[in-house]
Each structure stands twice: as C-alpha cells, then as structure tokens.
Write an enzyme that holds these catalytic residues in place. Structure first.
Site, PDB file in Angstrom:
ATOM      1  CD  GLN A  84    -107.869 -50.550 -48.409  1.00 56.13           C
ATOM      2  OE1 GLN A  84    -108.190 -51.697 -48.044  1.00 56.13           O
ATOM      3  NE2 GLN A  84    -108.583 -49.354 -48.426  1.00 56.13           N
ATOM      4  CB  SER A 109    -107.041 -45.173 -42.044  1.00 50.54           C
ATOM      5  OG  SER A 109    -108.233 -44.754 -41.592  1.00 50.54           O
ATOM      6  CB  ALA A 110    -108.681 -46.635 -36.481  1.00 50.72           C
ATOM      7  CB  CYS A 142    -118.350 -44.214 -57.060  1.00 47.28           C
ATOM      8  SG  CYS A 142    -118.834 -45.545 -56.120  1.00 47.28           S
TER       9      CYS A 142
HETATM   10  C1  LIG Z   1    -109.257 -45.152 -47.061  1.00 45.75           C
HETATM   11  C2  LIG Z   1    -107.937 -44.835 -47.752  1.00 45.75           C
HETATM   12  C3  LIG Z   1    -107.338 -43.569 -47.148  1.00 45.75           C
HETATM   13  C4  LIG Z   1    -107.970 -42.762 -46.679  1.00 45.75           C
HETATM   14  O1  LIG Z   1    -108.259 -42.833 -45.202  1.00 45.75           O
HETATM   15  P1  LIG Z   1    -109.313 -42.217 -44.335  1.00 45.75           P
HETATM   16  O2  LIG Z   1    -109.261 -42.570 -42.827  1.00 45.75           O
HETATM   17  O3  LIG Z   1    -110.770 -42.504 -44.928  1.00 45.75           O
HETATM   18  O4  LIG Z   1    -108.952 -40.709 -44.494  1.00 45.75           O
HETATM   19  C5  LIG Z   1    -106.174 -43.381 -47.733  1.00 45.75           C
HETATM   20  N1  LIG Z   1    -105.452 -44.350 -48.539  1.00 45.75           N
HETATM   21  C6  LIG Z   1    -106.115 -45.424 -48.802  1.00 45.75           C
HETATM   22  C7  LIG Z   1    -105.209 -46.623 -49.552  1.00 45.75           C
HETATM   23  C8  LIG Z   1    -107.171 -45.724 -48.279  1.00 45.75           C
HETATM   24  O5  LIG Z   1    -107.912 -46.884 -48.909  1.00 45.75           O
END
Ligand SMILES: *Cc1c(COP(=O)(O)O)cnc(C)c1O
Length: 401
Positions: free
Chosen positions: A184, A204-205, A330
């Site tokens: 995040q 995560s992209a 959810c």
């Molecule tokens: C969205 C998220 C993930 C998971 O990432 P993905 O790429 O969707 O698998 C992990 N940790 C946090 C804090 C996230 O917000």
C-alpha cells in the site's frame, strides 16, 4: 438527493487501480511482436531480456536497491509468501520464532497460520487505538530463536503508516531479518530500502496503476532465502517460471510514473481525503474516523457509522453509483468484523458499521461532494430502520422491534 452519475464514482483504489494508459502502451508490444522468451538466445528473445533488465533497473532505482536484489513475482501475495516461507525455511536450524502484527494483510497472517501448523511460534504484536505498532514492543519480543520480523509499511484498511525505519533499526541491532509488506505504500510514501532498514520488501503493481498479477520482492544481498517454486533458473534461481515480460514492463513503467508524480499525488489526493473526512464529520452524527488522524495514507478514509451495517451502506452506495468497500477484505460472504479494527480496540458491533473509501488520482472534488450529498441520507435511512438506533427525544428504534 442528487441523480446517479453516468460514470461509476470509484473510491476503492486500495483494492485495485485501473492500468494507466501509458503503462498499457508500454506493455502492449510484449504481448505481440516482442513475445520472445527471455531465456532463449535469438534476437527476439534478447529483446525480452533487455526489457526485463531495463525494468529491473528501473524498479531498483525507484526503491534504492541493486538490480540483483529484485525478484519479480505474480504479485503482493506471492511476494509475502516467498518472504516468510523463504526466510523461515532458510533459517530453520537457527530458530522457529516469527514476529508480526495483528493488523497484517491476510497474505501475511494466513502464511503465519500455515507456518505455525508446521512448528513455528508466531508472536502477533498488538497495536494502539490508531493501529500503530510500538517499535519497542518489537525489541522486547525478539528472542534467541527469532528468525524474522514482518511488519507492514502501511495498512490497507485504515491507512495507518507504521514506524518502519525505527523497527528496521532495532532488527538490525539485534541481527534479525526484517520484512515489510509495502504493497500500500508504493507511490504514496518515499521508499528507500536502506533508510527503511528492510531486508525484504513486497510490492504489487496493480495498487499503483500497473497491471494485476505482477509484483516484486526486494531481497537484500546475503539475506537467506529458500526458493518456493522449483523449475527453471529464472530470477537467479530464486523464482522459477517464464517471466511475465509484459507485466514486468508494466510494473516498471508504473513505478517510474508513481515516483515521478508522488508529491503531486499526495497533494491532490490528500486534499480530497481531507475534504471527504471533514464533510462526513460535519454532516453525519455518531461517526468515528478509524486509523491515525495524521499518520495515514493520503488516499485513505475509513469511518465507523454507529448503529448501521457496513454492508448495507455499501449496497446503497453501489445503487447510487459509488464503489467503496468495508474495512475488511469482503471476498467471502463472511460477516466477521475486520481483524484490523478489532485489534485497534473497536467494539465488534461498531466495527460492523465501517466503510473504507480509498481515493485515487482521477477522483474529483465533484465526486467527493456527490458522496457527501448522498451519504447522510443513506445513513439516516438505515438508522431509522435500525433497532439499535434511538434518537434523543424520539425512540426511532422502538417501532421496528
Ligand atoms: C493488495 C494487498 C496485498 C496482495 O497483493 P496482490 O498483488 O493482490 O496479491 C498484500 N498486502 C497488502 C497490504 C495489500 O494491500
């Protein structure tokens, strides 16, 4: 109440974002004319190899790392799995104790549950009412057998920013490997792995205008890590499988763009966030802001609306063209209150009435004002039907028995 807008008012950017047109443009050739397998030796393959090298360089520069410290993965979940299982496996002979927090994403917590069934001891550190982990508590929890500390950089539900650099300093002093889930944080907070003191960092992209299904794990040189996928020798033998060239190019393009416009993003999105928070507090009684008042992500708004169900608010928002989410992920029909809010000491019945609105680069003041124009009426209507709610003077809940 205003008319429903033609276009969905999207306020769920912490769940995912749309791929930016520039990112898509950069990716497209790697699906078609530049489709080569980066591991082959002819010219077409070398094009893919060059794109991977360039992308690795771009990402490394973005986070202050070296290219060889980057492992491309299929996203945040895989990066978290690789970090935790990879370090735990590598240090099994040294110890079996892992420290994390009670407010991590399920991609951390569920891996910890799995590891605990396999004989690891997990310490889940508590947080204060704003969702902050106390760095001294990390220090106190470390024992002879501690092999890993994993604390997220910023929380996905309430947006609280954790004191990662302080925790990093403590881990370094005590010679314990430190991982942070930074999914995040990218695009919103400055990320320099040395300043944060992290040994591993998950990215995560799709959370910053890149494509879904691609991510990265930063792994500091000499950090012990056992690969979790066996096969080819890709990613320096740390993650087997043909590289997702188009996705990786998308990730790199998105991170370069996110870093370039980070200040602008925080200024613009932060102003929208503050307008939304102030507007809700002014117009709706019996609400509480979840998370830290100032140490929070510039795009995060998370409120408890007492006496109503978060799910009902979301359905009503959806009917009015607004996409938001409840505090919890959810994904299932489970109506369990959010583990994050519970860890922050929010009462379960109040946690049930929480809604998260996460803003993005292309939200507008008009959209914020639209939400502020419909939300008070939605809450009022739901409360009037709620047996829990009784207004001062008139027992509104009385007739609903
Ligand atoms: C969205 C998220 C993930 C998971 O990432 P993905 O790429 O969707 O698998 C992990 N940790 C946090 C804090 C996230 O917000």
């Amino acid at each position: 109440m205003e008319n429903k807008p033609d276009k969905v008012v999207y306020m769920d950017h912490s769940a995912t974002t749309a791929v930016h047109p520039k990112v898509l443009d950069a990716m497209l050739p790697y699906f078609s004319e530049r489709f080569g397998n980066a591991s082959s030796i002819y010219g077409l393959a070398r094009e893919a190899r060059r794109a991977l090298d360039q992308s690795r360089q771009t990402l490394a520069e973005g986070i202050g790392a070296k290219p060889e410290e980057i492992i491309f993965t299929s996203g945040g979940t895989e990066s978290d799995n690789l970090a935790l299982k990879g370090v735990a496996d590598a240090l099994r002979s040294k110890g079996n104790h892992i420290i994390t927090s009670a407010i991590e994403h399920h991609a951390i917590l569920h891996v910890c549950e799995y590891l605990s069934k396999r004989g690891y001891e997990i310490t889940y550190l508590p947080v204060d009412k704003h969702g902050i982990v106390d760095p001294d508590a990390v220090g106190r929890a470390i024992t002879e057998g501690t092999v890993l500390v994993s604390i997220m950089h910023a929380n996905n539900e309430v947006g609280t920013i954790e004191p990662i650099a302080e925790i990093g300093r403590i881990c370094k002093e005590r010679k314990v490997v430190f991982h942070s889930d930074g999914v995040q944080a990218v695009g919103k907070l400055p990320i320099k792995v040395d300043e944060l003191g992290v040994d591993l960092y998950s990215i995560s992209a799709h959370k910053f205008y890149g494509p879904k299904g691609v991510g990265a794990l930063y792994v500091r040189r000499r950090t012990p890590l056992i690969p979790q996928a066996q096969g080819g020798s890709q990613e320096r033998n740390r993650r087997a499988g043909t590289e997702n060239t188009a996705g990786i190019v998308g990730l790199a393009t998105a991170i370069a763009m996110a870093e370039e416009r980070r200040d602008d993003y925080n200024r613009k999105v932060g102003a929208l966030r503050d307008r939304l928070i102030a507007g809700i507090q002014e117009r709706i009684p019996s609400v509480c802001l979840n998370g830290h008042p100032t140490r929070r992500l510039s795009n995060n708004v998370n409120f408890c609306f007492q006496y109503v169900e978060g799910e009902s608010i979301l359905l009503n928002l959806d009917l009015m063209g607004v996409a938001a989410s409840s505090g919890s992920a959810c994904t299932s029909a489970s109506l369990e209150p959010s583990h994050v809010l519970l860890a922050m000491g929010v009462q379960p019945e109040i946690a049930h009435g929480s809604v998260r609105l996460t803003l993005g680069y292309d939200n507008t003041e008009q959209e914020v004002d639209y939400v502020l124009s419909i939300l008070p009426e939605i809450i009022e209507r739901l409360r009037s039907m709620s047996p829990l709610y009784s207004k001062a003077g008139a027992a509104a809940g009385g007739g609903n028995g």
